[in-house]
Design a protein around this motif. Structure first.
Motif, PDB file in Angstrom:
ATOM      1  N   PHE A  64       0.830  -1.204   0.000  1.00  0.00           N
ATOM      2  CA  PHE A  64       0.000   0.000   0.000  1.00  0.00           C
ATOM      3  C   PHE A  64       0.869   1.260   0.000  1.00  0.00           C
ATOM      4  CE2 PHE A  64      -3.940  -2.261   1.524  1.00  0.00           C
ATOM      5  CZ  PHE A  64      -4.753  -1.819   0.502  1.00  0.00           C
ATOM      6  N   TRP A  65       1.902   1.280   0.850  1.00  0.00           N
ATOM      7  CA  TRP A  65       2.755   2.469   0.891  1.00  0.00           C
ATOM      8  C   TRP A  65       3.511   2.665  -0.415  1.00  0.00           C
ATOM      9  CZ3 TRP A  65       1.496   6.130   3.782  1.00  0.00           C
ATOM     10  CH2 TRP A  65       1.172   5.989   5.124  1.00  0.00           C
ATOM     11  N   LEU A  66       3.893   1.571  -1.076  1.00  0.00           N
ATOM     12  CA  LEU A  66       4.595   1.694  -2.349  1.00  0.00           C
ATOM     13  C   LEU A  66       3.682   2.296  -3.411  1.00  0.00           C
ATOM     14  CD1 LEU A  66       7.101   1.285  -4.039  1.00  0.00           C
ATOM     15  CD2 LEU A  66       6.387  -1.098  -4.415  1.00  0.00           C
ATOM     16  N   VAL A  67       2.436   1.839  -3.461  1.00  0.00           N
ATOM     17  CA  VAL A  67       1.481   2.403  -4.416  1.00  0.00           C
ATOM     18  C   VAL A  67       1.238   3.880  -4.104  1.00  0.00           C
ATOM     19  CG1 VAL A  67      -0.891   2.261  -5.294  1.00  0.00           C
ATOM     20  CG2 VAL A  67       0.402   0.160  -4.844  1.00  0.00           C
ATOM     21  N   TYR A  68       1.070   4.185  -2.824  1.00  0.00           N
ATOM     22  CA  TYR A  68       0.863   5.563  -2.373  1.00  0.00           C
ATOM     23  C   TYR A  68       2.038   6.448  -2.799  1.00  0.00           C
ATOM     24  CZ  TYR A  68       0.270   9.310   1.183  1.00  0.00           C
ATOM     25  OH  TYR A  68       0.120  10.511   1.841  1.00  0.00           O
ATOM     26  N   LYS A  69       3.261   5.977  -2.568  1.00  0.00           N
ATOM     27  CA  LYS A  69       4.475   6.727  -2.921  1.00  0.00           C
ATOM     28  C   LYS A  69       4.575   6.933  -4.435  1.00  0.00           C
ATOM     29  CE  LYS A  69       9.116   5.012  -3.563  1.00  0.00           C
ATOM     30  NZ  LYS A  69       9.885   6.148  -4.075  1.00  0.00           N
ATOM     31  N   LEU A  70       4.367   5.862  -5.201  1.00  0.00           N
ATOM     32  CA  LEU A  70       4.468   5.962  -6.654  1.00  0.00           C
ATOM     33  C   LEU A  70       3.416   6.901  -7.220  1.00  0.00           C
ATOM     34  CD1 LEU A  70       5.191   2.243  -7.609  1.00  0.00           C
ATOM     35  CD2 LEU A  70       6.816   4.155  -7.632  1.00  0.00           C
ATOM     36  N   GLU A  71       2.255   6.946  -6.600  1.00  0.00           N
ATOM     37  CA  GLU A  71       1.216   7.857  -7.074  1.00  0.00           C
ATOM     38  C   GLU A  71       1.692   9.307  -7.004  1.00  0.00           C
ATOM     39  OE1 GLU A  71      -3.511   8.206  -6.312  1.00  0.00           O
ATOM     40  OE2 GLU A  71      -2.254   8.723  -4.581  1.00  0.00           O
ATOM     41  N   GLY A  72       2.329   9.678  -5.896  1.00  0.00           N
ATOM     42  CA  GLY A  72       2.831  11.042  -5.769  1.00  0.00           C
ATOM     43  C   GLY A  72       3.934  11.350  -6.763  1.00  0.00           C
ATOM     44  N   GLU A  73       4.839  10.405  -6.967  1.00  0.00           N
ATOM     45  CA  GLU A  73       5.925  10.608  -7.916  1.00  0.00           C
ATOM     46  C   GLU A  73       5.414  10.664  -9.353  1.00  0.00           C
ATOM     47  OE1 GLU A  73       9.272   8.304  -5.170  1.00  0.00           O
ATOM     48  OE2 GLU A  73       8.521   7.374  -7.015  1.00  0.00           O
ATOM     49  N   ALA A  74       4.414   9.827  -9.655  1.00  0.00           N
ATOM     50  CA  ALA A  74       3.831   9.828 -10.998  1.00  0.00           C
ATOM     51  C   ALA A  74       3.201  11.172 -11.314  1.00  0.00           C
ATOM     52  CB  ALA A  74       2.795   8.708 -11.121  1.00  0.00           C
ATOM     53  N   GLU A  75       2.488  11.730 -10.364  1.00  0.00           N
ATOM     54  CA  GLU A  75       1.840  13.020 -10.575  1.00  0.00           C
ATOM     55  C   GLU A  75       2.869  14.091 -10.901  1.00  0.00           C
ATOM     56  OE1 GLU A  75      -1.286  16.058  -8.295  1.00  0.00           O
ATOM     57  OE2 GLU A  75      -0.624  14.198  -7.323  1.00  0.00           O
ATOM     58  N   GLU A  76       3.989  14.077 -10.204  1.00  0.00           N
ATOM     59  CA  GLU A  76       5.043  15.066 -10.465  1.00  0.00           C
ATOM     60  C   GLU A  76       5.635  14.900 -11.856  1.00  0.00           C
ATOM     61  OE1 GLU A  76       7.950  14.817  -7.416  1.00  0.00           O
ATOM     62  OE2 GLU A  76       6.622  15.591  -5.829  1.00  0.00           O
ATOM     63  N   ALA A  77       5.625  13.670 -12.387  1.00  0.00           N
ATOM     64  CA  ALA A  77       6.212  13.387 -13.697  1.00  0.00           C
ATOM     65  C   ALA A  77       5.218  13.526 -14.841  1.00  0.00           C
ATOM     66  CB  ALA A  77       6.810  11.983 -13.699  1.00  0.00           C
ATOM     67  N   GLY A  78       3.977  13.859 -14.527  1.00  0.00           N
ATOM     68  CA  GLY A  78       2.956  13.975 -15.559  1.00  0.00           C
ATOM     69  C   GLY A  78       2.216  12.688 -15.842  1.00  0.00           C
ATOM     70  N   GLY A  79       2.470  11.655 -15.042  1.00  0.00           N
ATOM     71  CA  GLY A  79       1.763  10.388 -15.178  1.00  0.00           C
ATOM     72  C   GLY A  79       0.718  10.228 -14.078  1.00  0.00           C
ATOM     73  N   ALA A  80       0.322   8.977 -13.815  1.00  0.00           N
ATOM     74  CA  ALA A  80      -0.696   8.748 -12.792  1.00  0.00           C
ATOM     75  C   ALA A  80      -0.667   7.293 -12.355  1.00  0.00           C
ATOM     76  CB  ALA A  80      -2.086   9.108 -13.298  1.00  0.00           C
ATOM     77  N   VAL A  81      -1.051   7.078 -11.096  1.00  0.00           N
ATOM     78  CA  VAL A  81      -1.313   5.747 -10.556  1.00  0.00           C
ATOM     79  C   VAL A  81      -2.774   5.698 -10.179  1.00  0.00           C
ATOM     80  CG1 VAL A  81      -0.874   4.166  -8.636  1.00  0.00           C
ATOM     81  CG2 VAL A  81       1.033   5.358  -9.731  1.00  0.00           C
ATOM     82  N   HIS A  82      -3.456   4.647 -10.596  1.00  0.00           N
ATOM     83  CA  HIS A  82      -4.874   4.456 -10.297  1.00  0.00           C
ATOM     84  C   HIS A  82      -5.032   3.150  -9.526  1.00  0.00           C
ATOM     85  CE1 HIS A  82      -5.752   7.515 -13.420  1.00  0.00           C
ATOM     86  NE2 HIS A  82      -4.813   6.896 -14.107  1.00  0.00           N
ATOM     87  N   PHE A  83      -5.328   3.258  -8.237  1.00  0.00           N
ATOM     88  CA  PHE A  83      -5.643   2.058  -7.459  1.00  0.00           C
ATOM     89  C   PHE A  83      -7.153   1.957  -7.317  1.00  0.00           C
ATOM     90  CE2 PHE A  83      -6.711  -0.006  -3.416  1.00  0.00           C
ATOM     91  CZ  PHE A  83      -6.241  -1.283  -3.719  1.00  0.00           C
TER      92      PHE A  83
END
Length: 376
Positions: free
Chosen positions: A147-166
């Motif tokens: 869960f924390w890994l998905v949470y972390k990647l979501e924030g980093e993705a947003e900064e890079a112009g991407g997205a994580v969808h759980f």
């Protein structure tokens, strides 16, 4: 800092387990962090080598997340939980995975192979989108780090112009209302004797509980739709189906509500029930009449109502990533550890309108035309 009695009991349960019956020494392990908001700010709780610890957390400071065996380590930082959109235009690149169920080894392996993150656990997918179709909870021992890994990647993705969808699955829904039938003893030891539920660590005043309460249950990217289990024809009955935006709003509101509360509202009961997006198997298991199997006409109707061409689901395990109804329904749920060991498919990538099967060996990635497969 003194840990409140109720939380101390939970942590002791998590840390030591029950040893009286077998006369074996308790298993010593690590878990956490569990982070919650209280009147004084932010509290962080861990179990380190079997010993519960608590402290305060600066909201801007990074915190470490470690798997029980110490082999997976990364840092995360808190951020505001925001509700993502239900509809977006089709990204150029999308990776779709499902049902990690606490198996962080298999999860990390396929994320790195797919190029979603690098070996330092950092987002590496640029403006790509990563869709995870639910069921992090239960069956495996590393629920919290995933869960924390998905949470972390979501924030980093947003900064890079991407997205994580759980997109939450049925196991998220179960645990959050105290249905712990599939939850490992690591998380439930002593809880029953003490009258304390593991679900209390996932309420909305805990960071990950608040984050889960902002998730979507159905996502549409262009003409592709994603959900955990499937979409039955009953969802489109007159007066019941609204649209994905409304469905997501209703399900977020009742995610932490018990079944008695859900059953007071027919629409809510349907959405969280066996014909709703968290449980419905009728699109990918057509042999069992208990799952209300859908037919060709029904699939056409569902996709037409969604203004979509294809639906991606998890929930129902198959030996390989597979498709149904001339490739219009794609099931990406596989036995992750087994498929990793045996070199079988683990997920799907959508790139420029083409589909690719993903493997733990990136060299095995190959283009896939599900419509060309024998019809299921």
């Amino acid at each position: 800092m003194r840990i409140p009695a109720k939380l101390r009991f939970i942590l002791v349960a998590l840390a030591v387990g029950i040893s009286a019956v077998t006369a074996q020494p308790p298993v010593v392990y690590s878990d956490g962090p569990y982070i919650r908001y209280d009147d004084d700010g932010i509290e962080i709780v861990r179990v380190v080598d079997g010993v519960p610890e608590t402290g305060r957390l600066d909201p801007a400071a990074p915190f470490e997340v470690t798997s029980s065996d110490g082999r997976h380590r990364f840092e995360a930082t808190l951020r505001e939980a925001k509700t993502p959109p239900s509809y977006i235009s089709q990204p150029e690149r999308v990776t779709v995975l499902s049902d990690p169920h606490g198996d962080i080894d298999a999860f990390v392996s396929i994320l790195i192979s797919a190029g979603v993150m690098d070996e330092e656990y950092k987002w590496a997918y640029g403006d790509g989108h990563f869709v995870l179709l639910g069921d992090v909870f239960d069956r495996g021992p590393e629920v919290l780090p995933i869960f924390w890994l998905v949470y972390k990647l979501e924030g980093e993705a947003e900064e890079a112009g991407g997205a994580v969808h759980f997109l939450p699955g049925n196991h998220e829904s179960m645990v959050l209302v105290g249905d712990l039938r599939y939850t490992m003893p690591k998380y439930t030891d002593l809880a029953e004797e003490l009258g304390i539920g593991y679900e209390e660590l996932w309420m909305r005043d805990w960071v990950l509980g608040e984050w889960l309460a902002t998730r979507n249950f159905v996502l549409q990217t262009g003409r592709n739709v994603f959900t955990h289990a499937g979409l039955s024809e009953k969802l489109f009955s007159p007066g019941l189906w609204l649209d994905s935006l409304a469905l997501n709003k209703v399900m977020r509101k009742f995610l932490h509500s018990d079944w008695k509360t859900r059953e007071e509202y027919p629409m809510v009961e349907l959405f969280f029930g066996m014909d709703g997006p968290l449980w419905y198997r009728g699109m990918v298991d057509r042999q069992n009449s208990n799952y209300s199997p859908i037919d060709e006409e029904g699939v056409t109707e569902v996709l037409a109502n969604m203004d979509a061409d294809r639906l991606f689901v998890g929930h129902t395990i198959h030996g390989e990533v597979c498709s149904f109804f001339d490739g219009r329904i794609v099931d990406v749920n596989v036995s992750n550890a087994e498929n990793m060991r045996e070199g079988r498919s683990r997920g799907v990538a959508i790139e420029g309108g083409r589909l690719f099967l993903l493997y733990d060996d990136p060299a095995k990635k190959r283009e896939w035309n599900p419509a060309a497969e024998p019809n299921r």
